[in-house]
Design a protein around this motif. Structure first.
Motif, PDB file in Angstrom:
ATOM      1  N   UNK A  11       0.839  -1.208   0.000  1.00 28.28           N
ATOM      2  CA  UNK A  11       0.000   0.000   0.000  1.00 28.28           C
ATOM      3  C   UNK A  11       0.864   1.245   0.000  1.00 28.28           C
ATOM      4  N   UNK A  12       1.935   1.228   0.794  1.00 29.61           N
ATOM      5  CA  UNK A  12       2.816   2.399   0.836  1.00 29.61           C
ATOM      6  C   UNK A  12       3.464   2.637  -0.537  1.00 29.61           C
ATOM      7  N   UNK A  13       3.908   1.559  -1.172  1.00 26.00           N
ATOM      8  CA  UNK A  13       4.537   1.682  -2.499  1.00 26.00           C
ATOM      9  C   UNK A  13       3.577   2.335  -3.485  1.00 26.00           C
ATOM     10  N   UNK A  14       2.310   1.879  -3.457  1.00 29.08           N
ATOM     11  CA  UNK A  14       1.337   2.444  -4.392  1.00 29.08           C
ATOM     12  C   UNK A  14       0.958   3.869  -3.999  1.00 29.08           C
ATOM     13  N   UNK A  15       0.918   4.136  -2.695  1.00 27.15           N
ATOM     14  CA  UNK A  15       0.591   5.488  -2.225  1.00 27.15           C
ATOM     15  C   UNK A  15       1.666   6.479  -2.697  1.00 27.15           C
ATOM     16  N   UNK A  16       2.921   6.101  -2.552  1.00 26.65           N
ATOM     17  CA  UNK A  16       4.005   6.992  -2.972  1.00 26.65           C
ATOM     18  C   UNK A  16       4.108   7.044  -4.496  1.00 26.65           C
ATOM     19  N   UNK A  17       3.830   5.927  -5.132  1.00 28.68           N
ATOM     20  CA  UNK A  17       3.907   5.849  -6.595  1.00 28.68           C
ATOM     21  C   UNK A  17       5.310   5.444  -7.029  1.00 28.68           C
ATOM     22  N   UNK A  18       5.358   4.454  -7.932  1.00 30.60           N
ATOM     23  CA  UNK A  18       6.658   3.920  -8.343  1.00 30.60           C
ATOM     24  C   UNK A  18       7.490   4.983  -9.066  1.00 30.60           C
ATOM     25  N   UNK A  19       6.836   5.860  -9.848  1.00 28.56           N
ATOM     26  CA  UNK A  19       7.615   6.908 -10.559  1.00 28.56           C
ATOM     27  C   UNK A  19       8.345   7.794  -9.563  1.00 28.56           C
ATOM     28  N   UNK A  20       7.620   8.207  -8.508  1.00 32.01           N
ATOM     29  CA  UNK A  20       8.262   9.100  -7.517  1.00 32.01           C
ATOM     30  C   UNK A  20       9.358   8.356  -6.751  1.00 32.01           C
ATOM     31  N   UNK A  21       9.093   7.094  -6.422  1.00 30.60           N
ATOM     32  CA  UNK A  21      10.115   6.286  -5.729  1.00 30.60           C
ATOM     33  C   UNK A  21      11.353   6.191  -6.612  1.00 30.60           C
ATOM     34  N   UNK A  22      11.122   5.979  -7.906  1.00 28.22           N
ATOM     35  CA  UNK A  22      12.241   5.845  -8.836  1.00 28.22           C
ATOM     36  C   UNK A  22      13.037   7.153  -8.945  1.00 28.22           C
ATOM     37  N   UNK A  23      12.353   8.294  -9.049  1.00 27.26           N
ATOM     38  CA  UNK A  23      13.151   9.515  -9.246  1.00 27.26           C
ATOM     39  C   UNK A  23      13.918   9.853  -7.974  1.00 27.26           C
ATOM     40  N   UNK A  24      13.345   9.552  -6.809  1.00 22.71           N
ATOM     41  CA  UNK A  24      14.086   9.760  -5.559  1.00 22.71           C
ATOM     42  C   UNK A  24      15.302   8.838  -5.510  1.00 22.71           C
ATOM     43  N   UNK A  25      15.098   7.598  -5.919  1.00 24.35           N
ATOM     44  CA  UNK A  25      16.190   6.624  -5.911  1.00 24.35           C
ATOM     45  C   UNK A  25      17.312   7.027  -6.886  1.00 24.35           C
ATOM     46  N   UNK A  26      16.929   7.571  -8.035  1.00 24.42           N
ATOM     47  CA  UNK A  26      17.952   8.006  -9.002  1.00 24.42           C
ATOM     48  C   UNK A  26      18.796   9.141  -8.413  1.00 24.42           C
TER      49      UNK A  26
END
Ligand SMILES: Cc1ncc(COP(=O)(O)O)c(C=O)c1O
Length: 365
Positions: free
Chosen positions: A274-289
């Motif tokens: 749920x947290x992953x979907x709440x944050x959104x994979x695109x946003x998680x990815x750009x933070x990770x980059x």
């Protein structure tokens, strides 16, 4: 999703994991669980004490939520997600579904579990197997191609995945993707990719711990292909206890369920999904980059900071295992696979932690 927002909104949901005195950069391995994970598992156990077999309603609701959330994460309908306790269990269900000995082609970069299963199946005469470097993978003459979409040792994203899948189909091969290092950190749409099968799990990026894995089988196959890895949860109208001949299967992906399943694992995985979907994979990815770029600026020999790699960076070094244990002694948790030291920052690593870890790594080198 900057650091002050994360500190305010997200860190409090991880008070237990963040209480550890350690810079945790093994987020590509065992993901850190939100506090809610333990509460969800506790509630599922409380239901057992309180309701005895009435707890099945809670447990099955948890399983269906797990299927729905995972389906949303990878772009497919919920029923096509078949809960499994491991990625390997998903692979075996697929291998066992071939009526004739299948010719399997795979890469030499697959994770040990899948690699081992394939080699053992070959040793037992159940499959023919060709193993080649992933860049040289050629599906001609194969019935099944097994390939990771992100390589577990190096983090390389497999280039041209849609073309590779199309080529495999043109050559008459089905494709099983291992998306364990992809789902939750890079956008993924299995339906658009036209993958026939995929396996993944919650151990890493979606913070659900061991046991909450899944197999995807695409529409068109899920209703026609039958696997002997089965049990009464795959039966049509299981609670009628009917025994028609030939056996009748439940609808869609339910036909790929097995016997009485473990019930806590899918529930354990809900909070992280749920947290992953709440944050959104695109946003998680750009933070990770951004985090990977920071690490690469601090440690020039690091590889894999670009978007042609998954969530972790690597340092190729013959002493990778020793460096990992030196860092562990200095309270920096990373890991090593062969010559590759792997470091994976995530949303819970503030900038100061990455800078400190880089200094400690420098001194260990
Ligand atoms: C790419 C990949 N696939 C699969 C797995 C896990 O496989 P299994 O669930 O069969 O143990 C891992 C675990 O680290 C992995 O990195």
């Amino acid at each position: 999703m900057d650091e002050s927002w994360l500190r305010q909104e997200i860190f409090p949901r991880f008070s237990r994991a963040l209480a550890r005195d350690e810079i945790y950069l093994a987020n590509h391995s065992l993901g850190r669980p939100p506090d809610r994970m333990a509460e969800d598992v506790r509630a599922a156990l409380d239901a057992w004490y309180r309701d005895m077999d009435g707890a099945w309603a809670t447990w099955l609701e948890g399983r269906e939520k797990f299927r729905a959330l995972t389906g949303r994460l990878v772009g497919v309908a919920k029923h096509l997600i078949i809960p499994k306790t491991s990625a390997g269990q998903g692979l075996r269900a697929v291998l066992n579904s071939f009526s004739k000995k299948p010719r399997v082609v795979t890469s030499d970069g697959e994770f040990d579990s899948l690699d081992f299963i394939l080699r053992v199946y070959r040793e037992q005469g159940r499959i023919e197997l060709k193993i080649v470097p992933w860049r040289e993978l050629d599906p001609s003459g194969a019935d099944l191609m097994v390939l990771s979409s992100v390589m577990f040792r190096t983090g390389e994203v497999v280039a041209d995945l849609p073309k590779r899948i199309d080529d495999a189909h043109a050559a008459g091969a089905l494709v099983l993707l291992d998306v364990y290092h992809h789902a939750g950190v890079l956008p993924l749409d299995l339906a658009t990719l036209k993958a026939d099968f995929a396996v993944g799990g919650s151990y890493k990026y979606t913070r659900g711990g061991p046991g909450a894995c899944w197999l995807y089988v695409r529409p068109g196959l899920v209703e026609t292909l039958r696997t002997p890895d089965t049990g009464w949860f795959a039966k049509k109208d299981m609670f009628t206890y009917a025994r028609p001949e030939p056996p009748e299967f439940g609808p869609g992906g339910d036909a790929w369920l097995e016997s009485t399943p473990p019930v806590l694992a899918p529930i354990q995985a809900l909070a992280g999904l749920e947290l992953t979907l709440e944050l959104g994979v695109e946003r998680i990815r750009s933070h990770n980059l951004e985090q990977k770029a920071l690490l690469a600026s601090l440690i020039p020999d690091l590889q894999g900071a670009g978007d042609d790699h998954g969530a972790f960076v690597t340092l190729k070094h013959p002493g990778a295992q020793v460096i990992a244990s030196t860092l562990r002694d200095r309270k920096v948790k990373v890991d090593a696979r062969g010559d590759y030291l792997r470091l994976c920052p995530d949303i819970l690593n503030p900038r100061a932690e990455l800078e400190r870890a880089a200094r400690i790594l420098h001194s260990a080198l």
